[in-house]
Design an enzyme around this catalytic site. Sequence first.
Site, short mmCIF file in Angstrom:
data_model
loop_
_atom_site.label_atom_id
_atom_site.label_comp_id
_atom_site.label_asym_id
_atom_site.label_seq_id
_atom_site.Cartn_x
_atom_site.Cartn_y
_atom_site.Cartn_z
N ASN A 294 0.87 -1.18 0.00
CA ASN A 294 0.00 0.00 0.00
C ASN A 294 0.91 1.22 0.00
O ASN A 294 1.51 1.56 1.01
CB ASN A 294 -0.89 -0.03 1.25
CG ASN A 294 -1.73 1.22 1.39
OD1 ASN A 294 -1.87 2.01 0.44
ND2 ASN A 294 -2.30 1.44 2.57
N LYS B 43 0.21 4.24 -0.30
CA LYS B 43 -0.42 5.42 0.31
C LYS B 43 -0.19 6.65 -0.60
O LYS B 43 -0.17 6.49 -1.82
CB LYS B 43 0.12 5.65 1.73
CG LYS B 43 0.02 4.41 2.59
CD LYS B 43 0.26 4.69 4.04
CE LYS B 43 0.19 3.39 4.80
NZ LYS B 43 0.32 3.56 6.22
N HIS C 71 -9.57 1.33 4.72
CA HIS C 71 -8.30 1.55 5.42
C HIS C 71 -8.54 2.52 6.57
O HIS C 71 -9.29 3.48 6.44
CB HIS C 71 -7.24 2.09 4.45
CG HIS C 71 -5.86 2.03 5.04
ND1 HIS C 71 -5.39 2.97 5.92
CD2 HIS C 71 -4.86 1.12 4.89
CE1 HIS C 71 -4.16 2.65 6.28
NE2 HIS C 71 -3.82 1.50 5.65
N GLU D 246 -6.82 4.85 7.76
CA GLU D 246 -6.50 6.26 7.50
C GLU D 246 -7.66 6.94 6.79
O GLU D 246 -7.94 8.12 7.01
CB GLU D 246 -5.20 6.35 6.68
CG GLU D 246 -3.97 6.05 7.56
CD GLU D 246 -2.77 5.52 6.79
OE1 GLU D 246 -2.78 5.58 5.55
OE2 GLU D 246 -1.84 5.02 7.45
N GLU E 288 -5.85 -4.69 10.52
CA GLU E 288 -4.80 -3.71 10.74
C GLU E 288 -5.08 -2.94 12.03
O GLU E 288 -5.87 -1.97 12.02
CB GLU E 288 -4.74 -2.73 9.57
CG GLU E 288 -4.36 -3.40 8.26
CD GLU E 288 -3.78 -2.40 7.28
OE1 GLU E 288 -2.68 -2.65 6.80
OE2 GLU E 288 -4.40 -1.36 7.03
N GLY F 152 2.10 2.27 10.73
CA GLY F 152 3.06 3.34 10.55
C GLY F 152 3.72 3.78 11.85
O GLY F 152 4.42 4.78 11.88
N SER G 109 3.11 -2.23 10.46
CA SER G 109 4.56 -2.30 10.69
C SER G 109 5.14 -3.69 10.44
O SER G 109 6.04 -4.15 11.13
CB SER G 109 4.89 -1.85 12.11
OG SER G 109 4.47 -0.52 12.30
C1 PEP Z 1 -0.85 0.09 5.98
O1 PEP Z 1 -0.87 1.28 5.71
O2 PEP Z 1 -1.74 -0.66 5.57
C2 PEP Z 1 0.20 -0.38 6.81
C3 PEP Z 1 0.16 -1.58 7.33
O3 PEP Z 1 1.26 0.45 7.04
P1 PEP Z 1 2.64 0.10 7.71
O4 PEP Z 1 3.07 -1.25 7.16
O5 PEP Z 1 3.56 1.17 7.30
O6 PEP Z 1 2.41 0.00 9.17
#
Ligand code: PEP
Length: 678
Positions: free
Chosen positions: A434, A436, A521, A523, A593, A599, A639
């Site tokens: 992803n 982003k 998501h 975000e 998630e 992040g 992460s």
């Molecule tokens: C994501 O944005 O779906 C995500 C898991 O980000 P990160 O791996 O950077 O934590």
Amino acid sequence: MVLAVTFIFSGYVKAIDPLGTQYKIQDYLQALGLQSFVPDWLSLLTSIGLAALEFCLGVFILFAIQRRLISKLILAFMSIMTLLTLWLALANPIKDCGCFGDAVHLTNLQTLLKNIILLLCAITTWKWPLRMIRFISKSNQWIAINFTILYILISSIYSLYKLPPFDFRPYHIGANIKKGMEMPAGAKMPRFTTTFTLEKNGKTKDFTLDNYPDSTWKFINSKTVQTEEGYVPPIHDFSIQDIKSGEDITQKVLSDKDYTFLLVSPHLDQADDTNFGDIDQIYEYAQSEHIPFYCLTASDESAIQRWIDLTGAEYSFCTTDETTLKTIIRSNPGLILLKNGTVINKWSHNDLPKGKELNAHINQLEIGKTPINNIPGKILKIILWFILPLFILTLADRIWAWSQWFRKKKRKRKENISTLKKENKMRKKIVAGNWKMNMNLQDGVALAKEINETLKADKPNCGVIICTPFIHLASVAQVLDSEVVGLGAENCADKEKGAYTGEVSAEMVKSTGAQYVILGHSERRQYYNETAETLKDKTLLALKNGLKVIFCCGETLEEREANKQNEVVKAELKDAVFNLTAEEWKNIILAYEPIWAIGTGKTATSDQAEEMLAYIRSIVADKYGKEVAEDTTILYGGSCKASNAQELFSKPDIDGGLIGGASLKAADFKGIIDAWKK
Ligand code: PEP
């Protein structure tokens, strides 16, 4: 068992009497008129080989060694033997077939019946060879095979060099020859005719005792045959005729209360002369002790003379029937010691008493005493030399095989567990990136290109998807091999089309060449107020336009701390996607998630992640059934990096990852993808 026991017994009794078996083979050859074509060495080799073959076949079938081959060989062997004994039963060319050597005598008819039974057994084993239970595993059979062959050949050679360890003949040590010749009162006498072959003026002629000619005829040979049935005592053709005087000294020899040495040689021209020095020393000893010493032979004058010239023999030569001599002792020459008609001792020419042992009167010497015929001791020797090692081998093999079996079972159990684990993971494994709001168009295309090339060169063990901003989609689609890397958008509109400035519809996404779209998501929920309602619409539109949906769910830190994660996740799914039909569900990929891990560098532990994914699978199962739940791919996101991916992916419910930051560099992303290879 019947085949094995019979073959082992008959093979063994013949193997330990190779000369006896050779004489029997020669009888057969004579009956077929082939004796002159087969030299003695060949008939002796055949005798050793045939007995060894029979013994080995018996042992091998008993241990079910090479079951298919051995049962075929036994069938071939029994077929030939049955035909042979059929001929014996019909034509009667030989009185005793000799199948059990001298141990057991059967009539030809009894032999035929025995062989028919064995043939039936052989057909049975040939038909169902694999029903025989193996006592020794295949990989260790070579030890038993070589050991058996070696044992029986050594036994044969040892018996040939010495004398057979078991003497089944009527002249065995301890036997009284006079007694062996006795007729029970009232028994019908059989008739025997002895034919003497004599020569005069180059002409040979056969005579009987009735027309025996004068001394101008030279003796060549004699043969005694039975001409009338009756009780035949075990010893029926024993006679000693002094060649010089022509006198029959049988009674004189058998009735001598003292000792008599008899050197026995059916054919002096074939006798082994290597030990003649020992014979001469015994003769000298006999002379000094006034013990009579005769050489019994069926040889003609020239053979006797040749022997005298060769060995310097000074003892008297007497004529005895050839077959009788061959029966008395299995050595040419061999020595026997008689006392009052009883066989006190017997020696092969290789094992004669040595001169230095003959240092007292025979009464005081060991050789003058009948050795104890220790049958249990001899059987114990066979047990120690053959049965015990085979038993130990079998036992060791069984222990080895059982330990192998246990190890195999354990390995199988382990394999089953891992197969089960794998089966759980038969649903598609996916690593999705992803991006982003990162990367301009050029950098994005370059990254997509690099990922594509890397994965083409080193095929991944999972599905790989990259989800990019809208503006990259069409260009990235051009550089991706859709067989290797899938393409997805990070969002799509909740409206089909129309006046929604700044929005991108699912149809538009699909038209770029993308196959996936991320929806829900955290975000987007957090910054763009996406609700379950809008996500429901987006999902339906995405599916309608042929996109597969990567649907995200997850709790905040507060929610987790309040232990509300299950509740939150369940509500997110229920309100946005649990309205779908089972058919539509097939195009849903879930991604758990935890918002607190996205992040932040904080990863949920693999156990936390597994626990949540297992829970999500259980609620999917509640809604769509266990089978659908088992087929649903559920990813972990938050992460995730190359260093923790393997541990996360090893969990049974985690089917891959949704990767944010670590998907922006091809090498980092590849490191996570490769976790599926470990
Ligand atoms: C994501 O944005 O779906 C995500 C898991 O980000 P990160 O791996 O950077 O934590």
